[in-house]
Write an enzyme that holds these catalytic residues in place. Structure first.
Site, mmCIF file in Angstrom:
data_model
loop_
_atom_site.group_PDB
_atom_site.id
_atom_site.type_symbol
_atom_site.label_atom_id
_atom_site.label_comp_id
_atom_site.label_asym_id
_atom_site.label_seq_id
_atom_site.Cartn_x
_atom_site.Cartn_y
_atom_site.Cartn_z
ATOM 1 N N GLU A 154 0.614 0.878 -9.150
ATOM 2 C CA GLU A 154 1.628 1.926 -8.966
ATOM 3 C C GLU A 154 1.039 3.107 -8.213
ATOM 4 O O GLU A 154 1.747 3.854 -7.562
ATOM 5 C CB GLU A 154 2.186 2.370 -10.311
ATOM 6 C CG GLU A 154 1.163 3.049 -11.196
ATOM 7 C CD GLU A 154 1.650 3.199 -12.613
ATOM 8 O OE1 GLU A 154 2.280 2.255 -13.105
ATOM 9 O OE2 GLU A 154 1.420 4.252 -13.210
ATOM 10 N N GLY B 269 -5.034 2.697 -13.679
ATOM 11 C CA GLY B 269 -4.207 3.833 -14.078
ATOM 12 C C GLY B 269 -4.787 5.151 -13.610
ATOM 13 O O GLY B 269 -5.580 5.223 -12.671
ATOM 14 N N ILE B 270 -4.421 6.155 -14.344
ATOM 15 C CA ILE B 270 -4.679 7.542 -13.981
ATOM 16 C C ILE B 270 -5.982 8.003 -14.667
ATOM 17 O O ILE B 270 -6.347 7.441 -15.681
ATOM 18 C CB ILE B 270 -3.432 8.314 -14.478
ATOM 19 C CG1 ILE B 270 -3.126 9.534 -13.687
ATOM 20 C CG2 ILE B 270 -3.431 8.539 -15.951
ATOM 21 C CD1 ILE B 270 -1.669 9.978 -13.872
ATOM 22 N N GLY B 271 -6.684 8.969 -14.099
ATOM 23 C CA GLY B 271 -7.859 9.547 -14.766
ATOM 24 C C GLY B 271 -9.171 9.164 -14.098
ATOM 25 O O GLY B 271 -9.198 8.568 -13.024
ATOM 26 N N ALA B 272 -10.282 9.497 -14.766
ATOM 27 C CA ALA B 272 -11.611 9.314 -14.170
ATOM 28 C C ALA B 272 -12.095 7.867 -14.268
ATOM 29 O O ALA B 272 -12.929 7.432 -13.467
ATOM 30 C CB ALA B 272 -12.612 10.231 -14.870
ATOM 31 N N ILE B 273 -11.572 7.100 -15.238
ATOM 32 C CA ILE B 273 -12.092 5.744 -15.451
ATOM 33 C C ILE B 273 -11.866 4.829 -14.234
ATOM 34 O O ILE B 273 -12.788 4.103 -13.834
ATOM 35 C CB ILE B 273 -11.540 5.148 -16.769
ATOM 36 C CG1 ILE B 273 -12.187 5.897 -17.945
ATOM 37 C CG2 ILE B 273 -11.809 3.647 -16.886
ATOM 38 C CD1 ILE B 273 -11.644 5.556 -19.307
ATOM 39 N N GLY C 27 3.317 3.471 -16.067
ATOM 40 C CA GLY C 27 3.408 2.037 -15.783
ATOM 41 C C GLY C 27 2.506 1.196 -16.661
ATOM 42 O O GLY C 27 2.261 0.026 -16.378
HETATM 43 N N1 COA Z 1 -7.425 13.020 -30.767
HETATM 44 C C1 COA Z 1 -7.379 14.321 -30.413
HETATM 45 N N2 COA Z 1 -7.435 14.748 -29.127
HETATM 46 C C2 COA Z 1 -7.529 13.807 -28.180
HETATM 47 C C3 COA Z 1 -7.577 12.424 -28.467
HETATM 48 C C4 COA Z 1 -7.524 12.054 -29.833
HETATM 49 N N3 COA Z 1 -7.538 10.762 -30.196
HETATM 50 N N4 COA Z 1 -7.692 11.733 -27.328
HETATM 51 C C5 COA Z 1 -7.712 12.627 -26.323
HETATM 52 N N5 COA Z 1 -7.614 13.888 -26.842
HETATM 53 C C6 COA Z 1 -7.582 15.150 -26.088
HETATM 54 C C7 COA Z 1 -8.865 15.333 -25.293
HETATM 55 O O1 COA Z 1 -9.812 16.042 -26.072
HETATM 56 C C8 COA Z 1 -8.375 16.118 -24.103
HETATM 57 O O2 COA Z 1 -8.227 17.482 -24.507
HETATM 58 P P1 COA Z 1 -8.435 18.698 -23.458
HETATM 59 O O3 COA Z 1 -7.328 18.553 -22.469
HETATM 60 O O4 COA Z 1 -8.333 19.888 -24.343
HETATM 61 O O5 COA Z 1 -9.807 18.489 -22.860
HETATM 62 C C9 COA Z 1 -6.969 15.584 -23.867
HETATM 63 O O6 COA Z 1 -6.552 15.026 -25.093
HETATM 64 C C10 COA Z 1 -6.907 14.511 -22.783
HETATM 65 O O7 COA Z 1 -7.764 13.446 -23.128
HETATM 66 P P2 COA Z 1 -8.509 12.584 -22.007
HETATM 67 O O8 COA Z 1 -9.236 11.497 -22.718
HETATM 68 O O9 COA Z 1 -9.284 13.475 -21.097
HETATM 69 O O10 COA Z 1 -7.267 12.013 -21.199
HETATM 70 P P3 COA Z 1 -7.238 11.359 -19.758
HETATM 71 O O11 COA Z 1 -7.057 12.403 -18.727
HETATM 72 O O12 COA Z 1 -8.348 10.371 -19.575
HETATM 73 O O13 COA Z 1 -5.843 10.566 -19.835
HETATM 74 C C11 COA Z 1 -4.166 9.255 -20.861
HETATM 75 C C12 COA Z 1 -5.649 9.578 -20.806
HETATM 76 C C13 COA Z 1 -3.955 8.176 -21.908
HETATM 77 C C14 COA Z 1 -3.372 10.498 -21.250
HETATM 78 C C15 COA Z 1 -3.717 8.754 -19.466
HETATM 79 O O14 COA Z 1 -4.413 7.589 -19.125
HETATM 80 C C16 COA Z 1 -2.226 8.462 -19.435
HETATM 81 O O15 COA Z 1 -1.445 9.359 -19.151
HETATM 82 N N6 COA Z 1 -1.823 7.201 -19.749
HETATM 83 C C17 COA Z 1 -0.424 6.828 -19.918
HETATM 84 C C18 COA Z 1 0.219 6.442 -18.660
HETATM 85 C C19 COA Z 1 -0.401 5.251 -18.013
HETATM 86 O O16 COA Z 1 -1.257 4.572 -18.552
HETATM 87 N N7 COA Z 1 0.052 4.964 -16.833
HETATM 88 C C20 COA Z 1 -0.391 3.831 -16.084
HETATM 89 C C21 COA Z 1 -1.163 4.126 -14.901
HETATM 90 S S1 COA Z 1 -0.799 5.588 -13.983
#
Ligand code: COA
Length: 434
Positions: A236, A213-217, A334
């Site tokens: 995707e 997926g999306i992000g640093a992981i 996705g």
């Molecule tokens: N409670 C409060 N705040 C939270 C939180 C929680 N449980 N979890 C995350 N946050 C906040 C973080 O502090 C961060 O805040 P900031 O923007 O002020 O720094 C923000 O939310 C983003 O969190 P982060 O963990 O950095 O998100 P990410 O960039 O790693 O993305 C998803 C994680 C879940 C949003 C991302 O994977 C996603 O959009 N997934 C859904 C779509 C998907 O999975 N698609 C499939 C592949 S593309």
């Protein structure tokens, strides 16, 4: 430059837009900036009203979501990306909850009309074909169903293959503009993401087909796969992390069940290196999202390993990935398509991976999801769950067993209160579950 094609200016092209129209824009790096600017000029002059704009995540500015365009434009996103997040949260834009696999179906079924498709394409080849480059996703469906297709011909759009290749006859209006594609920026994995990457990599077998997926992981996981063999990509999206593995021959698609030897994706997010990599590259197939994200197509590959992230997970394994409570942050994307596809695949592994706490130290594992949080992956869909503290498999486990496993990889500072909440919920028997 292309004698058989008549080009017009962006200002001329967007004159086709009228009040009440629905516009689709191609996604991520392929967002048609020059058309967006011309459209917003017409919006400034209030030449139309109630124009709806749809797209997946786009890079660069999304000025049509600005409060000043209330009544002129209304963005209804298929995914809430960073550039439209504030507007969606403030109500100046909105979100259509939809599986990524079905974004194309919205257009093809006529559920969402498409009056004008605004896209970017590579220059035409000698056979009269252009490439959609980095964005096939729902864009191909929009092109098929739109009354008018406006294409920006841009030499910086990579010439990718697969469904991305369309004949110029599918385009009504051409604009020539050669701007650089907008790169997506990723930060290097931090120690927590590295630990998560290691736990995920340990679950990936040789011969697996990967979706990340999306992000640093994802990049943190890919960095750990240097000793793997015969990996494949059916996803995707992909970004820079795959490139060294392709160079080393580790990603070669040799064990895939379909599209053997090919890397299959529907959009891309990365640096210029990724856009250069897919240019004229027969190893990469950019396909319609109805193909890439169909769980039953995904499952035709063996050992599909899908790794996606989450905002919050409760102690029964409900996964919230789209909102922080009632506040929308993202979309389903996705995630469910691939989690389900991986679980159907022979030897497949569906993985939800996330840090145990936020960057502000709040536990992302909670007794219950925040009020208003959306369940993206249900407790029936979740299999593997990974944090920096380890990996647990929740499939086939009871509620009490799950709670024990999930709490075992939560942050040490959160374990006592999570344990107490589980005890209150499940009763004293909870302590006897091994
Ligand atoms: N409670 C409060 N705040 C939270 C939180 C929680 N449980 N979890 C995350 N946050 C906040 C973080 O502090 C961060 O805040 P900031 O923007 O002020 O720094 C923000 O939310 C983003 O969190 P982060 O963990 O950095 O998100 P990410 O960039 O790693 O993305 C998803 C994680 C879940 C949003 C991302 O994977 C996603 O959009 N997934 C859904 C779509 C998907 O999975 N698609 C499939 C592949 S593309």
């Amino acid at each position: 430059m292309y004698p058989s094609i008549k080009f017009v200016t962006a200002e001329e092209a967007v004159k086709v837009v009228k009040s009440g129209d629905h516009i689709h824009m191609s996604s991520v790096a392929a967002a048609p900036k020059v058309l967006i600017d011309a459209l917003c000029k017409r919006g400034d002059a209030k030449e139309f009203k109630d124009v709806r704009i749809h797209h997946l995540h786009t890079e660069g500015a999304a000025p049509y979501t600005d409060a000043k365009y209330e009544g002129v434009f209304f963005h209804q996103a298929f995914f809430v990306g960073g550039n439209v997040r504030k507007s969606v949260q403030a109500g100046y834009a909105d979100y259509i909850p939809i599986f990524l696999s079905e974004t194309q179906k919205l257009y093809r079924s006529g559920t969402v009309p498409c009056n004008v498709a605004m896209i970017q394409v590579s220059p035409p080849d000698k056979h009269g074909y252009v490439s959609l480059g980095t964005s096939v996703d729902a864009t191909l469906a929009a092109i098929e169903t739109a009354e008018t297709v406006i294409a920006v011909v841009n030499k910086n759009v990579p010439r990718s293959f697969g469904d991305a290749m369309i004949p110029v006859s599918m385009i009504d209006i051409f604009v020539e503009h050669h701007s650089e594609l907008e790169p997506a920026h990723f930060t290097a994995p931090d120690p927590i993401e590295e630990a998560i990457g290691k736990h995920c990599a340990a679950l990936i077998e040789d011969g697996a087909t990967l979706q990340m997926g999306i992000g640093a992981i994802p990049n943190a996981v890919l960095a750990q796969l240097g000793n793997h063999k015969n990996l494949g990509i059916h996803t995707e999206m992909f970004a820079d992390g795959v490139l060294p593995l392709v160079e080393k021959g580790i990603i070669n698609g040799a064990c895939k069940g379909i599209d053997k030897g090919k890397m299959v994706s529907t959009f891309l997010m990365g640096s210029q290196k990724v856009y250069d990599f897919i240019d004229d590259n027969p190893m990469v197939l950019m396909q319609d999202v109805g193909y890439t994200n169909d769980p039953f197509i995904i499952a035709k590959n063996p050992k599909v390993t899908a790794i996606n992230s989450a905002l919050q997970v409760d102690i029964t394994g409900q996964v919230c990935a789209d909102s922080l409570g009632t506040t929308f942050f993202s979309g389903v994307g996705g995630q469910v398509d691939f989690i389900y596809g991986a679980s159907l695949s022979k030897g497949g592994k569906a993985i939800i991976a996330m840090p145990s706490v936020t960057n502000k130290g709040i536990s992302k594992i909670a007794p219950v999801l925040n009020p208003g949080a959306g369940v993206v992956t249900t407790r029936n869909h979740i299999h593997w769950f990974v944090t920096e503290y380890g990996a647990v498999n929740l499939y086939g486990k009871s509620l009490q067993e799950r709670a024990k496993l999930i709490i075992s990889i939560s942050h040490p500072d959160a374990q006592e209160s999570l344990d107490k909440a589980a005890f209150e919920r499940f009763g004293p028997h909870f302590h006897f579950i091994g």
